[in-house]
Scaffold this active site. Structure first.
Site, short mmCIF file in Angstrom:
data_model
loop_
_atom_site.label_atom_id
_atom_site.label_comp_id
_atom_site.label_asym_id
_atom_site.label_seq_id
_atom_site.Cartn_x
_atom_site.Cartn_y
_atom_site.Cartn_z
N HIS A 132 0.81 -1.20 0.00
CA HIS A 132 0.00 0.00 0.00
C HIS A 132 0.86 1.27 0.00
O HIS A 132 0.34 2.37 -0.01
CB HIS A 132 -0.90 -0.02 1.24
N CYS A 133 2.20 1.10 0.01
CA CYS A 133 3.05 2.29 0.19
C CYS A 133 3.95 2.58 -1.00
O CYS A 133 3.77 3.58 -1.69
CB CYS A 133 3.91 2.11 1.44
N ILE A 134 4.93 1.71 -1.22
CA ILE A 134 6.00 2.04 -2.17
C ILE A 134 5.48 2.29 -3.60
O ILE A 134 5.95 3.22 -4.25
CB ILE A 134 7.11 0.95 -2.18
N ILE A 181 2.72 3.55 -4.40
CA ILE A 181 1.72 4.62 -4.41
C ILE A 181 2.29 5.96 -3.95
O ILE A 181 2.14 6.99 -4.62
CB ILE A 181 0.53 4.21 -3.50
N ASP A 182 2.94 5.93 -2.80
CA ASP A 182 3.32 7.19 -2.15
C ASP A 182 4.15 8.13 -3.03
O ASP A 182 3.91 9.35 -3.02
CB ASP A 182 4.06 6.91 -0.84
#
Ligand SMILES: NC(=O)c1ccc[n+]([C@@H]2O[C@H](COP(=O)([O-])OP(=O)(O)OC[C@H]3O[C@@H](n4cnc5c(N)ncnc54)[C@H](O)[C@@H]3O)[C@@H](O)[C@H]2O)c1
Length: 412
Positions: free
Chosen positions: A285-287, A289-290
């Site tokens: 959910h992070c790398i 997207i962020d």
């Protein structure tokens, strides 16, 4: 431990002094909104620190699981939930009216991307709307969801101040990025330092005080924007370096060099090098997207974030590379992908977790399926019976499994 607070010179406003006293005495009540991979471990740490803690989620099944003392996040043992609920320190609800009872509110809801790769702040905005209609003097709101620099000041603050209460005088607002690493047995919520940037020095001081009770080290910074940017630097650093090593992997493949041997030898250098490893793409959910939150914000300001776009391009192409390699491997054995049974071993985005969000394995499976392969997977963490993200696995399938059992290979 709290690192030196920047810029704390003026005395705290009266409402802040009252809240500080409640934090020090652990009589403050904490509210955590969004009880997922980030929110549930945080709620547990706040409750363990001695605060009566209320978790809020729109998903009634999560609230009732907590009420039954059952954890649904692998890093949080059910025993711990049971002990805290039995002691009356932890409860969960879908009733946002209970926000009136809490002194601190920690927002941990998703911040995904839209199809256009623009930030989707709708979850954050929905929560802040709930808070804004109930906010009262003396409350502290902390946004933890990963987002672009400026969100706290430009999106959250105006929404809260529509209540007539002033941030920094009546109510307090900060950003503190969550850095949880699901499945990591060493680094948990408690022993990962917490970066905190408030809208005002009083906001920073209050947020530092509350987190200082629940985590080993608090790192105050001068503003919400700095704190927001810290998280994006961390994740962009990962995305870009993974992009670099993935490109190196493609290059090595062309040159007939073993990229793994290269990375293993390079990491013997005791300074100036940190190993990153190639893979089938980015997941979680992070790398993936962020960094696009950051490039979007940069673009709004006329700046092109070239490293981010390039890394996204390289990483996004990796599932195709993997499928090409599989096709090639079958071809050398005089077999076609079309009709070949292919077992994908492990489909979560990293080892020892049950999260398949953005997992590149799903892309690999989809691409194989599109080429006619008969794709199965085996993953002890993903049941075909699962609801939520795992349920999406059935979408590209040609036929659904007759019986869905966890811990067995399931034919798509
Ligand atoms: N998962 C990670 O490894 C990780 C690490 C660091 C930061 N983050 C960031 O933390 C944030 C949360 O991520 P997560 O992985 O915990 O997500 P998650 O999907 O596991 O949990 C989010 C929870 O919020 C709930 N929710 C959605 N809308 C809501 C609403 N309006 N009110 C109340 N609850 C609502 C959902 O039901 C869900 O339970 C994201 O911004 C993410 O980028 C995640």
């Amino acid at each position: 431990m709290t690192d030196a607070l920047p810029l704390v010179t003026a005395p705290l406003p009266e409402a802040a002094r009252a809240l500080m006293a409640r934090i020090d005495a652990r009589t403050a009540c904490a509210g955590v909104v969004g009880l997922g991979y980030v929110g549930l471990p945080l709620a547990v740490e706040l409750a363990r620190a001695g605060f009566r803690t209320i978790g809020f989620d729109v998903d009634a099944s999560k609230a009732s699981a907590i009420s039954r003392g059952e954890s649904y996040v692998p890093d949080v043992p059910s025993d711990e939930i049971r002990a805290l609920t039995a002691a009356g320190r932890l409860e969960a609800t879908t009733d946002f009216g209970a926000l009136e009872r809490v002194d601190t509110i920690h927002i941990c809801v998703p911040t995904p991307l839209r199809k256009t790769k623009d930030p989707d702040l709708s979850y954050v905005i929905a929560v802040v709307e709930h808070i804004a209609v109930r906010i009262r003097s003396g409350q502290l709101v902390v946004l933890e969801s990963t987002t672009y620099p400026g969100t706290t000041e430009e999106v959250v603050r105006p929404q809260l101040e529509r209540s007539g209460l002033a941030v920094g005088r009546d109510v307090f607002l900060a950003f503190s990025p969550e850095r949880v690493d699901p499945g990591n047995p060493v680094f948990r919520t408690r022993n990962v330092p917490k970066v905190i940037g408030g809208c005002t020095p009083a906001c920073t001081a209050l947020a530092s005080a509350v987190y200082g009770t629940a985590v080993d080290r608090v790192v105050p910074v001068s503003s919400t924007r700095v704190a927001e940017m810290v998280k994006l630097l961390e994740n962009t650093f990962r995305a870009v370096n993974i992009g670099l090593v993935n490109e190196l992997a493609l290059m090595c493949d062309r040159l007939g060099i073993d990229v793994w041997e290269v990375v293993d030898a390079a990491k013997t250098k005791p300074f100036g090098f940190m190993p990153f490893y190639p893979g089938p793409g980015l997941g979680g959910h992070c790398i993936p997207i962020d960094p696009f939150y950051l490039s979007w914000k940069a673009r709004q300001n006329g700046f092109e974030a070239r490293f981010i776009e390039l890394a996204g391009h390289v990483n996004g192409a990796m599932p195709h590379f993997v499928v090409d390699k599989i096709t090639e491997a079958l071809n050398t054995r005089r077999k076609a992908v079309n009709g070949a049974p292919v077992l994908v071993a492990g489909i979560t985005y990293k080892r020892d977790i049950d999260d398949i969000r953005e997992s590149p394995a799903l892309d690999v499976m989809g691409l194989l399926h599109a080429r006619g392969a008969r794709v199965s997977y085996s993953d002890p963490h993903v049941s075909t019976r699962a609801s939520g993200p795992a349920a999406r696995l059935s979408r590209p399938c040609r036929s659904r499994p007759r019986r869905s059992r966890p811990r067995t290979a399931s034919r798509c």
